[in-house]
Design an enzyme around this catalytic site. Structure first.
Site, short mmCIF file in Angstrom:
data_model
loop_
_atom_site.label_atom_id
_atom_site.label_comp_id
_atom_site.label_asym_id
_atom_site.label_seq_id
_atom_site.Cartn_x
_atom_site.Cartn_y
_atom_site.Cartn_z
N LYS A 178 0.57 -1.50 0.04
CA LYS A 178 -0.41 -0.12 -0.03
C LYS A 178 0.78 1.41 0.26
O LYS A 178 1.60 1.47 1.03
CB LYS A 178 -1.25 0.10 1.02
N GLU A 254 10.94 1.51 9.47
CA GLU A 254 11.60 2.92 9.52
C GLU A 254 11.08 4.17 9.95
O GLU A 254 9.93 4.21 9.10
CB GLU A 254 12.25 2.28 7.95
N CYS A 288 13.34 11.99 6.34
CA CYS A 288 13.39 11.62 7.19
C CYS A 288 14.96 11.63 7.99
O CYS A 288 15.64 11.78 8.83
CB CYS A 288 13.26 10.07 7.27
N GLU A 385 10.09 16.18 15.07
CA GLU A 385 11.04 16.55 13.42
C GLU A 385 9.75 17.09 13.08
O GLU A 385 8.28 17.23 12.40
CB GLU A 385 10.44 14.65 12.91
P1 NAD Z 1 1.14 10.39 8.81
O1 NAD Z 1 1.71 9.60 10.00
O2 NAD Z 1 -0.45 10.02 8.98
O3 NAD Z 1 1.24 9.15 7.65
C1 NAD Z 1 2.47 8.98 6.98
C2 NAD Z 1 2.47 8.16 6.28
O4 NAD Z 1 1.93 6.99 6.66
C3 NAD Z 1 1.82 8.22 5.11
O5 NAD Z 1 1.72 7.87 3.30
C4 NAD Z 1 0.36 7.19 5.96
O6 NAD Z 1 -0.14 6.94 4.02
C5 NAD Z 1 0.69 6.08 5.81
N1 NAD Z 1 0.49 5.42 7.28
C6 NAD Z 1 -0.24 6.52 7.99
N2 NAD Z 1 -1.00 5.92 8.94
C7 NAD Z 1 -0.64 5.15 8.74
C8 NAD Z 1 -1.76 3.18 8.82
N3 NAD Z 1 -2.67 3.26 10.01
N4 NAD Z 1 -1.33 1.96 8.21
C9 NAD Z 1 -0.46 2.34 7.62
N5 NAD Z 1 0.00 3.44 7.09
C10 NAD Z 1 -0.34 4.70 7.33
O7 NAD Z 1 1.98 11.40 8.71
P2 NAD Z 1 1.76 12.83 7.44
O8 NAD Z 1 0.56 13.68 8.33
O9 NAD Z 1 1.71 12.07 6.31
O10 NAD Z 1 3.03 13.09 7.81
C11 NAD Z 1 3.87 13.70 9.33
C12 NAD Z 1 4.64 12.88 9.19
O11 NAD Z 1 5.34 11.60 9.43
C13 NAD Z 1 6.67 13.93 9.87
O12 NAD Z 1 5.93 14.49 10.25
C14 NAD Z 1 7.20 12.67 9.66
O13 NAD Z 1 7.70 12.83 10.58
C15 NAD Z 1 6.53 11.65 9.38
N6 NAD Z 1 7.20 10.88 8.03
C16 NAD Z 1 8.10 9.68 7.52
C17 NAD Z 1 8.41 10.04 6.60
C18 NAD Z 1 9.57 8.57 7.10
O14 NAD Z 1 10.45 8.09 5.78
N7 NAD Z 1 10.02 8.63 7.50
C19 NAD Z 1 7.73 9.47 5.40
C20 NAD Z 1 6.26 10.10 5.57
C21 NAD Z 1 6.36 11.41 7.01
#
Ligand code: NAD
Length: 480
Positions: A178, A254, A288, A385
């Site tokens: 996904k 990750e 990240c 972050e």
């Molecule tokens: P978020 O936590 O809502 O989403 C981050 C990602 O996780 C999205 O692609 C989302 O589809 C997925 N996701 C969210 N809930 C999920 C679930 N229950 N099951 C499976 N996948 C799920 O955050 P956001 O508002 O999109 O981004 C905010 C924060 O997320 C950022 O501040 C950052 O810390 C983190 N982030 C980290 C990375 C990374 O590469 N480590 C990448 C994107 C976001």
């Protein structure tokens, strides 16, 4: 500006592309304009079951192929991604925002990742152990764990799927992925390359939906044997709990970071500035491993900040499709809201706003590249972050203190340092708590090297010779 056709978008299940306009739908937005790019179907529980069943049915035959046969398909897909990079890159830019040159680089690294995995899959060696018992053979086999559920984020929409799919397939596993709903086209293009390279049906399946619904359904599905996730620490913790409840399923996590940058008193300031400015503002800071907390020795702080701000002021913010753009829009309005909140909080806590700090215009999610200095440790941005185009600085005067600051947070993904003294390099290598440490550079992510965090930044490596391990189980076989 390039003219790019976006969509249609759908699922890929059991080797078939599924485009449907009935049933539940989501929408994909252009972060540069706010316009809807295309509808995206939202998977129903029945569709998720079909995807998991397809991965399960395909597993025995995929596992039975030779490593060389699997490797050839991955290599062919890598070549197709390179051939198609000029067509795919603008699609990635439209859905995610990053400048098209950065999208193109990401696609090239995705292709290199497939190549690396194709090669490493051929070196998944077992071993033979000198037996402690007479007339007995003791062997160790490493075997694919089984069908994998993969969840990838929007910030690296091709690279993250390539890392997970490449290592899983090379190890003999099948996948249901996904990708992020914000950025489906890039992930679909990666999978299209595998399809066109001759991937047997069911080996990779792609679905989209409501993230929490899809992950809880797939993780609990009896066919799924392994979970891999990249995203925030909060979501990672939630998924690891689900995986445990579903039968102690293996996980690779990750998760988030908050990378410290230590500029020591013997640092080459010109090198630090020319290296850190492009790295900080790459993908508008939504990476990240983005350098984030800049700890600068008191004797160099003001000079570093002046040079850093001067170089930053030359960066062009705009639509990523425009080749003059260095910084595109932020991926979604949650990010611009988070920037407002974190920067206002830092200034109220006593920090100085050196430059930026504001949204740009009222169309799209554009934010000024921002530098905030002398940020107190209590400010939210020193602890959460920021995931955006902001550099925050603080001063230090002793190496002991700055190492303590670097290790203060519960995260440990990337860390960076600039110094010219070998004794400092040795100490930092030993004492900085991070999975990745760049000294006098920021290039810590390569297909050939393990990538992963410590502490709440997660566990398990992607890339390097370690990259196959998460997709393998170890079996000891004794033969009398
Ligand atoms: P978020 O936590 O809502 O989403 C981050 C990602 O996780 C999205 O692609 C989302 O589809 C997925 N996701 C969210 N809930 C999920 C679930 N229950 N099951 C499976 N996948 C799920 O955050 P956001 O508002 O999109 O981004 C905010 C924060 O997320 C950022 O501040 C950052 O810390 C983190 N982030 C980290 C990375 C990374 O590469 N480590 C990448 C994107 C976001």
């Amino acid at each position: 500006m390039q003219n790019t056709q976006y969509g249609p978008l759908g699922f890929y299940i059991n080797g078939e592309w599924i485009y449907r306009s009935d049933g539940p739908q989501l929408e994909v937005y252009d972060p540069a304009t706010g316009d809807v790019l295309a509808p995206l179907p939202r998977a129903t529980p029945e569709e998720l079951d079909r995807a998991a069943a397809a991965a399960n049915a395909a597993f025995p035959a995929w596992k039975a192929l030779t490593a060389l046969e699997r490797s050839r398909i991955l290599r062919k897909a890598a070549d197709l991604i390179r051939e198609r990079a000029d067509q795919i890159a603008p699609l990635m830019t439209r859905e995610q925002g990053k400048p098209v040159a950065q999208s193109r680089i990401e696609l090239m690294v995705s292709a290199d990742t497939f190549d690396w995995c194709a090669e490493e899959g051929r070196r998944v060696y077992g071993r033979s152990i000198p037996s402690p018992v007479k007339d007995m053979e003791v062997r160790v086999a490493r075997l694919p764990v089984g069908p994998v559920a993969a969840f990838t984020p929007w910030n690296l929409p091709a690279m993250m799927p390539a890392r997970k799919i490449g290592a899983a397939l090379a190890s003999g596993c099948t996948v249901v992925i996904k990708p992020a709903e914000e950025t489906p086209a890039a992930a679909l293009a990666i999978v299209r390359a595998l399809h066109d390279a001759g991937l047997p049906k069911g080996v990779v399946n792609v679905v989209f939906g409501v993230p929490g619904e899809v992950s809880s359904h797939l993780i609990a599905h009896p066919a799924i044997r392994k979970i891999t996730f990249t995203g925030s620490t909060a979501v990672g913790q939630h998924l690891a709990k689900l995986a445990s409840d579903a039968g102690v399923k293996r996980c690779t996590m990750e998760l988030g970071g908050h990378a410290p940058v230590l500029i020591l008193d013997d640092a080459d300031i010109d090198l630090a500035v020319s290296t850190l400015v492009p790295s900080k503002f790459r993908n508008a800071g939504q990476i990240c491993i983005s350098p984030t907390r800049f700890y600068v020795h008191d004797s160099l702080h003001d000079r570093f900040v002046d040079q850093f701000a001067a170089a930053t002021s030359r960066l062009v913010v705009g639509n990523g499709l425009d080749t003059a753009t260095n910084i595109g829009p932020m991926a979604n309005s949650r990010r611009t809201a988070a920037m407002d909140n974190l920067i206002n909080d830092a200034v109220s806590a006593g920090a100085s706003l050196k430059m930026g700090g504001e949204r740009i215009g009222n169309r799209g999610n554009f934010f000024q590249p921002t530098v905030v200095t002398d940020v107190p440790v209590s400010a939210k941005i020193m602890n959460e972050e920021p995931f955006g185009p902001v550099a925050v600085t603080a001063r230090f005067s002793s190496l002991d203190d700055v190492i303590t600051q670097a290790n203060r947070l519960p995260f440990g993904l990337a860390a960076y340092a600039f110094t010219s003294a070998t004794k400092n390099v040795r100490r930092l290598s030993e004492e900085v708590e991070a999975g990745l440490l760049g000294i006098n550079n920021v290039a810590v992510s390569h297909p050939e090297a393990p990538f992963g965090g410590v502490k709440m930044s997660g566990y398990g490596s992607e890339g390097g010779i370690e990259g196959m391990d998460p997709y393998l189980v170890t079996k000891t076989v004794t033969v009398a």
